[in-house]
Design a protein around this motif. Structure first.
Motif, PDB file in Angstrom:
ATOM      1  N   PHE A  67       0.599  -0.642  -0.043  1.00  0.00           N
ATOM      2  CA  PHE A  67      -0.308  -0.037  -0.125  1.00  0.00           C
ATOM      3  C   PHE A  67       0.781   1.391   0.456  1.00  0.00           C
ATOM      4  CE2 PHE A  67      -3.712   2.345   1.415  1.00  0.00           C
ATOM      5  CZ  PHE A  67      -4.730   2.084   0.995  1.00  0.00           C
ATOM      6  N   PRO A  68       2.138   1.521   0.469  1.00  0.00           N
ATOM      7  CA  PRO A  68       2.947   2.916   0.317  1.00  0.00           C
ATOM      8  C   PRO A  68       2.930   3.268  -0.476  1.00  0.00           C
ATOM      9  CG  PRO A  68       3.536   1.123   2.087  1.00  0.00           C
ATOM     10  CD  PRO A  68       2.938   0.903   1.392  1.00  0.00           C
ATOM     11  N   ILE A  69       3.233   2.367  -1.924  1.00  0.00           N
ATOM     12  CA  ILE A  69       4.210   2.708  -3.227  1.00  0.00           C
ATOM     13  C   ILE A  69       2.399   3.536  -4.029  1.00  0.00           C
ATOM     14  CG2 ILE A  69       2.556   0.960  -4.416  1.00  0.00           C
ATOM     15  CD1 ILE A  69       5.726   0.981  -6.047  1.00  0.00           C
ATOM     16  N   TYR A  70       1.525   2.759  -3.452  1.00  0.00           N
ATOM     17  CA  TYR A  70      -0.444   3.869  -3.385  1.00  0.00           C
ATOM     18  C   TYR A  70      -0.357   5.251  -2.663  1.00  0.00           C
ATOM     19  CZ  TYR A  70      -5.119   4.258  -4.484  1.00  0.00           C
ATOM     20  OH  TYR A  70      -6.678   5.002  -5.128  1.00  0.00           O
ATOM     21  N   THR A  71      -0.789   4.675  -2.006  1.00  0.00           N
ATOM     22  CA  THR A  71      -0.186   6.079  -0.823  1.00  0.00           C
ATOM     23  C   THR A  71       0.963   7.475  -0.920  1.00  0.00           C
ATOM     24  OG1 THR A  71       0.676   5.288   0.946  1.00  0.00           O
ATOM     25  CG2 THR A  71      -1.737   5.046   1.217  1.00  0.00           C
ATOM     26  N   HIS A  72       2.298   6.790  -1.548  1.00  0.00           N
ATOM     27  CA  HIS A  72       3.385   7.365  -1.643  1.00  0.00           C
ATOM     28  C   HIS A  72       3.743   7.300  -2.953  1.00  0.00           C
ATOM     29  CE1 HIS A  72       2.767   7.657   2.849  1.00  0.00           C
ATOM     30  NE2 HIS A  72       3.454   8.898   3.044  1.00  0.00           N
ATOM     31  N   VAL A  73       2.698   7.494  -3.689  1.00  0.00           N
ATOM     32  CA  VAL A  73       3.715   7.566  -4.875  1.00  0.00           C
ATOM     33  C   VAL A  73       5.118   8.320  -5.376  1.00  0.00           C
ATOM     34  CG1 VAL A  73       2.952   7.645  -7.756  1.00  0.00           C
ATOM     35  CG2 VAL A  73       0.934   7.128  -6.131  1.00  0.00           C
ATOM     36  N   SER A  74       4.825   8.993  -5.144  1.00  0.00           N
ATOM     37  CA  SER A  74       6.506  10.132  -5.463  1.00  0.00           C
ATOM     38  C   SER A  74       7.688   9.508  -4.659  1.00  0.00           C
ATOM     39  CB  SER A  74       6.160  11.836  -5.577  1.00  0.00           C
ATOM     40  OG  SER A  74       5.780  12.194  -3.790  1.00  0.00           O
ATOM     41  N   ASP A  75       7.292   8.595  -3.687  1.00  0.00           N
ATOM     42  CA  ASP A  75       8.213   8.381  -3.074  1.00  0.00           C
ATOM     43  C   ASP A  75       9.266   7.068  -3.609  1.00  0.00           C
ATOM     44  OD1 ASP A  75       9.287  10.350  -0.920  1.00  0.00           O
ATOM     45  OD2 ASP A  75       6.835   9.460  -0.355  1.00  0.00           O
ATOM     46  N   PHE A  76       8.423   6.823  -4.406  1.00  0.00           N
ATOM     47  CA  PHE A  76       9.211   5.423  -5.142  1.00  0.00           C
ATOM     48  C   PHE A  76       8.652   4.883  -6.115  1.00  0.00           C
ATOM     49  CE2 PHE A  76       6.834   4.116  -0.588  1.00  0.00           C
ATOM     50  CZ  PHE A  76       7.631   2.923  -0.699  1.00  0.00           C
ATOM     51  N   GLU A  77       8.843   6.189  -7.113  1.00  0.00           N
ATOM     52  CA  GLU A  77       9.210   6.521  -8.386  1.00  0.00           C
ATOM     53  C   GLU A  77      10.857   5.980  -8.947  1.00  0.00           C
ATOM     54  OE1 GLU A  77       8.705  10.956  -8.745  1.00  0.00           O
ATOM     55  OE2 GLU A  77       6.704  10.760  -9.034  1.00  0.00           O
ATOM     56  N   ASN A  78      11.480   5.961  -8.229  1.00  0.00           N
ATOM     57  CA  ASN A  78      12.835   5.326  -8.455  1.00  0.00           C
ATOM     58  C   ASN A  78      12.942   4.097  -7.918  1.00  0.00           C
ATOM     59  OD1 ASN A  78      13.883   7.961 -10.026  1.00  0.00           O
ATOM     60  ND2 ASN A  78      14.051   8.687  -7.889  1.00  0.00           N
ATOM     61  N   ILE A  79      11.974   3.146  -8.310  1.00  0.00           N
ATOM     62  CA  ILE A  79      12.889   1.552  -7.788  1.00  0.00           C
ATOM     63  C   ILE A  79      13.246   0.925  -8.784  1.00  0.00           C
ATOM     64  CG2 ILE A  79      10.372   1.883  -6.129  1.00  0.00           C
ATOM     65  CD1 ILE A  79       8.812   0.386  -8.213  1.00  0.00           C
ATOM     66  N   SER A  80      13.967   0.205  -8.434  1.00  0.00           N
ATOM     67  CA  SER A  80      14.213  -0.744  -9.323  1.00  0.00           C
ATOM     68  C   SER A  80      13.372  -0.687 -10.622  1.00  0.00           C
ATOM     69  CB  SER A  80      15.518  -2.072  -8.921  1.00  0.00           C
ATOM     70  OG  SER A  80      14.716  -3.005  -8.551  1.00  0.00           O
ATOM     71  N   SER A  81      14.222  -1.290 -11.880  1.00  0.00           N
ATOM     72  CA  SER A  81      12.997  -1.323 -13.080  1.00  0.00           C
ATOM     73  C   SER A  81      13.529  -3.342 -12.672  1.00  0.00           C
ATOM     74  CB  SER A  81      14.233  -1.565 -14.054  1.00  0.00           C
ATOM     75  OG  SER A  81      15.820  -2.022 -14.075  1.00  0.00           O
ATOM     76  N   ASN A  82      14.181  -4.482 -12.592  1.00  0.00           N
ATOM     77  CA  ASN A  82      14.161  -5.536 -11.866  1.00  0.00           C
ATOM     78  C   ASN A  82      12.517  -4.848 -11.007  1.00  0.00           C
ATOM     79  OD1 ASN A  82      14.900  -8.011 -12.223  1.00  0.00           O
ATOM     80  ND2 ASN A  82      15.444  -7.594  -9.908  1.00  0.00           N
ATOM     81  N   LEU A  83      12.352  -4.729 -10.279  1.00  0.00           N
ATOM     82  CA  LEU A  83      10.914  -4.547  -9.989  1.00  0.00           C
ATOM     83  C   LEU A  83      10.089  -4.146  -9.779  1.00  0.00           C
ATOM     84  CD1 LEU A  83      10.307  -5.096  -6.373  1.00  0.00           C
ATOM     85  CD2 LEU A  83      10.564  -3.210  -5.414  1.00  0.00           C
ATOM     86  N   ARG A  84      10.148  -2.605 -10.947  1.00  0.00           N
ATOM     87  CA  ARG A  84       9.207  -1.887 -11.421  1.00  0.00           C
ATOM     88  C   ARG A  84       8.786  -2.937 -12.378  1.00  0.00           C
ATOM     89  NH1 ARG A  84       6.514   2.705 -11.061  1.00  0.00           N
ATOM     90  NH2 ARG A  84       8.421   3.019 -10.098  1.00  0.00           N
ATOM     91  N   LYS A  85       9.404  -4.320 -12.900  1.00  0.00           N
ATOM     92  CA  LYS A  85       8.887  -5.415 -13.222  1.00  0.00           C
ATOM     93  C   LYS A  85       7.735  -5.950 -13.435  1.00  0.00           C
ATOM     94  CE  LYS A  85      12.747  -4.780 -16.696  1.00  0.00           C
ATOM     95  NZ  LYS A  85      14.189  -6.516 -16.680  1.00  0.00           N
ATOM     96  N   CYS A  86       7.541  -6.275 -11.878  1.00  0.00           N
ATOM     97  CA  CYS A  86       6.724  -7.066 -11.173  1.00  0.00           C
ATOM     98  C   CYS A  86       5.496  -6.209 -10.600  1.00  0.00           C
ATOM     99  CB  CYS A  86       7.447  -7.446 -10.069  1.00  0.00           C
ATOM    100  SG  CYS A  86       8.977  -8.207 -10.609  1.00  0.00           S
ATOM    101  N   LEU A  87       5.495  -4.793 -11.383  1.00  0.00           N
ATOM    102  CA  LEU A  87       4.341  -3.920 -10.699  1.00  0.00           C
ATOM    103  C   LEU A  87       3.499  -4.028 -11.799  1.00  0.00           C
ATOM    104  CD1 LEU A  87       3.285  -2.256  -8.368  1.00  0.00           C
ATOM    105  CD2 LEU A  87       4.203  -0.804  -9.394  1.00  0.00           C
TER     106      LEU A  87
END
Length: 123
Positions: A67-87
């Motif tokens: 849920f934090p990636i939903y409530t604090h979107v801007s704080d997670f804009e720079n997650i790794s591309s490896n992790l981003r692919k799973c989102l």
């Protein structure tokens, strides 16, 4: 033990590293859910603890609802591309395979979410 079960156990262990301030709401074979320990407003509803995340096994992957990636979107804009692919969607990660790098990326993300929620007094 099959790979998905190992992934499920690792994801649960990452969440458990943060108990407290998180608490386990549900712990079963089909769902592991953690939330905060403080009463909070979640939308228009008062809850015993603000929702933080879940680990839910599915036939082809393990779902990490975070849920934090939903409530604090801007704080997670720079997650790794490896992790981003799973989102998939706004806050659900579909984990089919997990190497050490992805596990560390998830751990960092969860750590950051706990820090943000503590700072905002959500947990």
């Amino acid at each position: 033990m099959d790979e998905l079960k190992i992934i499920q156990q690792k994801l649960i262990a990452i969440f458990k590293e943060h108990i407290p301030p998180l608490k386990i709401e549900i712990e079963s074979e089909t769902n592991f859910k953690v939330s905060g320990t403080k009463e909070a407003m979640q939308g228009k509803q008062k809850v015993d603890g603000y929702y933080f995340g879940s680990v839910v096994p599915k036939p082809k992957d393990i779902r990490l609802y975070y849920f934090p990636i939903y409530t604090h979107v801007s704080d997670f804009e720079n997650i790794s591309s490896n992790l981003r692919k799973c989102l998939k969607g706004k806050s659900c990660f579909h984990i089919k395979k997990m190497d050490v790098e992805l596990e560390n990326d998830i751990r960092k993300m969860v750590n950051k979410g706990v820090e943000l929620y503590l700072k905002d007094e959500l947990i």
